[in-house]
Design a protein around this motif. Structure first.
Motif, PDB file in Angstrom:
ATOM      1  N   TYR A   1     -93.088 -46.169 -13.341  1.00 31.22           N
ATOM      2  CA  TYR A   1     -91.801 -46.002 -12.667  1.00 31.22           C
ATOM      3  C   TYR A   1     -91.254 -44.616 -12.989  1.00 31.22           C
ATOM      4  N   LEU A   2     -90.959 -43.847 -11.949  1.00 33.35           N
ATOM      5  CA  LEU A   2     -90.370 -42.514 -12.112  1.00 33.35           C
ATOM      6  C   LEU A   2     -88.887 -42.607 -11.790  1.00 33.35           C
ATOM      7  N   PHE A   3     -88.048 -42.169 -12.724  1.00 35.23           N
ATOM      8  CA  PHE A   3     -86.607 -42.204 -12.523  1.00 35.23           C
ATOM      9  C   PHE A   3     -86.051 -40.796 -12.647  1.00 35.23           C
ATOM     10  N   LEU A   4     -85.286 -40.390 -11.657  1.00 31.14           N
ATOM     11  CA  LEU A   4     -84.691 -39.057 -11.621  1.00 31.14           C
ATOM     12  C   LEU A   4     -83.201 -39.174 -11.920  1.00 31.14           C
ATOM     13  N   ASN A   5     -82.773 -38.518 -12.992  1.00 30.84           N
ATOM     14  CA  ASN A   5     -81.394 -38.583 -13.447  1.00 30.84           C
ATOM     15  C   ASN A   5     -80.770 -37.192 -13.347  1.00 30.84           C
ATOM     16  N   PRO A   6     -79.763 -37.004 -12.477  1.00 29.00           N
ATOM     17  CA  PRO A   6     -79.118 -35.686 -12.375  1.00 29.00           C
ATOM     18  C   PRO A   6     -78.362 -35.373 -13.664  1.00 29.00           C
ATOM     19  N   SER A   7     -78.498 -34.125 -14.150  1.00 29.61           N
ATOM     20  CA  SER A   7     -77.798 -33.805 -15.391  1.00 29.61           C
ATOM     21  C   SER A   7     -76.684 -32.782 -15.180  1.00 29.61           C
TER      22      SER A   7
ATOM     23  N   ILE B   1     -78.036 -24.047  -8.908  1.00 30.23           N
ATOM     24  CA  ILE B   1     -79.172 -24.514  -9.700  1.00 30.23           C
ATOM     25  C   ILE B   1     -78.876 -25.955 -10.114  1.00 30.23           C
ATOM     26  N   TYR B   2     -79.769 -26.876  -9.731  1.00 26.20           N
ATOM     27  CA  TYR B   2     -79.638 -28.280 -10.086  1.00 26.20           C
ATOM     28  C   TYR B   2     -80.578 -28.586 -11.234  1.00 26.20           C
ATOM     29  N   ARG B   3     -80.088 -29.372 -12.187  1.00 26.95           N
ATOM     30  CA  ARG B   3     -80.923 -29.795 -13.305  1.00 26.95           C
ATOM     31  C   ARG B   3     -81.024 -31.320 -13.293  1.00 26.95           C
ATOM     32  N   PHE B   4     -82.230 -31.802 -13.566  1.00 28.13           N
ATOM     33  CA  PHE B   4     -82.491 -33.237 -13.587  1.00 28.13           C
ATOM     34  C   PHE B   4     -83.254 -33.596 -14.843  1.00 28.13           C
ATOM     35  N   ASN B   5     -83.111 -34.832 -15.278  1.00 26.73           N
ATOM     36  CA  ASN B   5     -83.985 -35.407 -16.276  1.00 26.73           C
ATOM     37  C   ASN B   5     -84.960 -36.295 -15.509  1.00 26.73           C
ATOM     38  N   MET B   6     -86.240 -36.040 -15.665  1.00 29.36           N
ATOM     39  CA  MET B   6     -87.250 -36.843 -14.995  1.00 29.36           C
ATOM     40  C   MET B   6     -87.846 -37.762 -16.046  1.00 29.36           C
ATOM     41  N   ILE B   7     -87.659 -39.057 -15.868  1.00 32.10           N
ATOM     42  CA  ILE B   7     -88.095 -40.044 -16.851  1.00 32.10           C
ATOM     43  C   ILE B   7     -89.247 -40.842 -16.240  1.00 32.10           C
ATOM     44  N   MET B   8     -90.362 -40.849 -16.921  1.00 35.78           N
ATOM     45  CA  MET B   8     -91.541 -41.590 -16.462  1.00 35.78           C
ATOM     46  C   MET B   8     -91.719 -42.785 -17.388  1.00 35.78           C
ATOM     47  N   MET B   9     -91.760 -43.979 -16.826  1.00 31.36           N
ATOM     48  CA  MET B   9     -91.859 -45.203 -17.634  1.00 31.36           C
ATOM     49  C   MET B   9     -93.110 -45.979 -17.271  1.00 31.36           C
ATOM     50  N   ASP B  10     -93.694 -46.579 -18.285  1.00 27.41           N
ATOM     51  CA  ASP B  10     -94.859 -47.434 -18.098  1.00 27.41           C
ATOM     52  C   ASP B  10     -94.774 -48.570 -19.098  1.00 27.41           C
ATOM     53  N   MET B  11     -95.481 -49.622 -18.840  1.00 23.33           N
ATOM     54  CA  MET B  11     -95.487 -50.775 -19.757  1.00 23.33           C
ATOM     55  C   MET B  11     -96.452 -50.517 -20.887  1.00 23.33           C
TER      56      MET B  11
END
Length: 66
Positions: free
Chosen positions: A40-46, A56-66
Motif C-alpha cells: 500500500y502506497l500512501f501519499l501524505n502532503p507535508s 514547491i510541494y513536499r510529500f511524505n511517501m509511505i510504503m506499507m507491506d504486511m
C-alpha cells in the motif's frame, strides 16, 4: 502542473506498478490500514513553498507491506 496533477501523476504511477496493490492520499488519519490491499502506497502532503511563479510541494511517501 497543478497540485492535483502531481497527486494524480503519482497515483497513475502507483496504479501501473506491478507490485503496488493500493494507493491512498491525505492526512495520516486517512490511512486505511485495515481495509487496504498490500503493498500500500500512501501519499501524505507535508508543506509547500511559493517563490515568484514557482510552487514547491513536499510529500511524505509511505510504503506499507504486511
Amino acid at each position: 502542473m497543478t497540485y492535483q496533477d502531481v497527486v494524480n501523476r503519482i497515483k497513475d504511477i502507483a496504479d501501473q506498478h506491478k507490485m503496488i496493490a493500493d494507493f491512498g492520499y491525505g492526512n495520516l488519519s486517512d490511512i486505511k490500514a485495515d481495509e487496504a490491499s498490500y503493498p500500500y502506497l500512501f501519499l501524505n502532503p507535508s508543506s509547500h513553498t511559493r517563490t515568484g511563479q514557482t510552487i514547491i510541494y513536499r510529500f511524505n511517501m509511505i510504503m506499507m507491506d504486511m
